[in-house]
Design an enzyme around this catalytic site. Structure first.
Site, PDB file in Angstrom:
ATOM      1  N   ASP A   1      -7.628  16.151 -44.209  1.00 44.62           N
ATOM      2  CA  ASP A   1      -7.213  16.669 -42.910  1.00 44.62           C
ATOM      3  C   ASP A   1      -6.882  18.153 -43.038  1.00 44.62           C
ATOM      4  O   ASP A   1      -6.124  18.553 -43.925  1.00 44.62           O
ATOM      5  CB  ASP A   1      -5.988  15.889 -42.420  1.00 44.62           C
ATOM      6  N   HIS A   2      -7.446  18.957 -42.166  1.00 42.88           N
ATOM      7  CA  HIS A   2      -7.201  20.406 -42.126  1.00 42.88           C
ATOM      8  C   HIS A   2      -7.452  21.067 -43.478  1.00 42.88           C
ATOM      9  O   HIS A   2      -6.648  21.880 -43.943  1.00 42.88           O
ATOM     10  CB  HIS A   2      -5.798  20.720 -41.606  1.00 42.88           C
TER      11      HIS A   2
ATOM     12  N   HIS B   1       0.728  19.539 -32.732  1.00 39.79           N
ATOM     13  CA  HIS B   1       1.126  18.622 -33.791  1.00 39.79           C
ATOM     14  C   HIS B   1       2.652  18.548 -33.841  1.00 39.79           C
ATOM     15  O   HIS B   1       3.304  19.360 -34.468  1.00 39.79           O
ATOM     16  CB  HIS B   1       0.615  19.105 -35.154  1.00 39.79           C
ATOM     17  N   GLY B   2       3.220  17.602 -33.136  1.00 40.26           N
ATOM     18  CA  GLY B   2       4.621  17.263 -33.307  1.00 40.26           C
ATOM     19  C   GLY B   2       5.687  18.164 -32.742  1.00 40.26           C
ATOM     20  O   GLY B   2       6.825  17.765 -32.683  1.00 40.26           O
TER      21      GLY B   2
END
Length: 193
Positions: free
Chosen positions: A81-82, A178-179
């Site tokens: 991821d990323h 993201h969050g």
């Protein structure tokens, strides 16, 4: 069983279901996520990030997830991821990851295209799908907080990006983060023209 993300996501699209993707940082998290996926009888994507791979190698995560997936009753994907560089993407690819994301979103469009294309070409040679990011999905990514100055991906750039890179999937900015949110999020169902 360990599968690649392209097969899994195409099946999800065809049959109208979502696939959860969860960052895992140790053996216990891998076991817990797979156990929950089995309980729900849902396929799952297990992800590692560049910061996770600073203290454990891609080979170690692959061995852990591969062993757990071998006995799982649901399909399991191991996804970078990323991914922050070509070198890290290649380490994950060579270790056996079944899905790779390269995140060149902090680069210029031309540099992002070149990086994403290079990763896609290398991974496709081994039948491994590649996701890339265009625009900015703000919020917290590893140790960084990414701003949301312009949280939307330009649709014309997205078409060009996919055509020139040959990637399998594209992460786009639609107003999500993201969050971390400051205030009420403004998520659009369709990207403004």
């Amino acid at each position: 069983m360990l599968v690649n993300s392209k097969e899994l996501l195409l099946d999800a699209q065809k049959n109208g279901y979502a696939v959860g993707a969860f960052n895992v940082e140790n053996m216990e998290m891998v076991q817990a996520v797979i156990e929950a996926a089995e309980e729900m009888q849902a396929p799952v994507i297990l992800q590692t990030t560049p910061s996770t791979l600073r203290y454990a190698t891609p080979e170690l995560f692959f061995a852990n997830v591969s062993a757990a997936a071998k006995n799982a009753s649901v399909p399991v994907v191991l996804h970078l991821d990323h991914g922050s560089s070509f070198a890290l993407a290649m380490k994950a690819f060579q270790a056996g990851y079944t899905s790779i994301m390269i995140d060149g979103s902090k680069l210029s469009l031309e540099e992002n295209i070149a990086l994403s294309k290079a990763v896609a070409e290398a991974c496709h040679a081994g039948n491994i799908p590649v996701e890339a990011e265009l625009g900015k999905v703000g919020g917290k990514e590893d140790d960084l907080v990414v701003g949301l100055d312009n949280p939307y991906t330009d649709p014309q750039e997205a078409v060009r990006f996919v055509e020139e890179t040959g990637i399998d999937s594209l992460a786009v900015g639609i107003g999500t983060a993201h969050g971390i949110y400051k205030g009420e999020p403004n998520v659009v169902a369709t990207i403004p023209a």
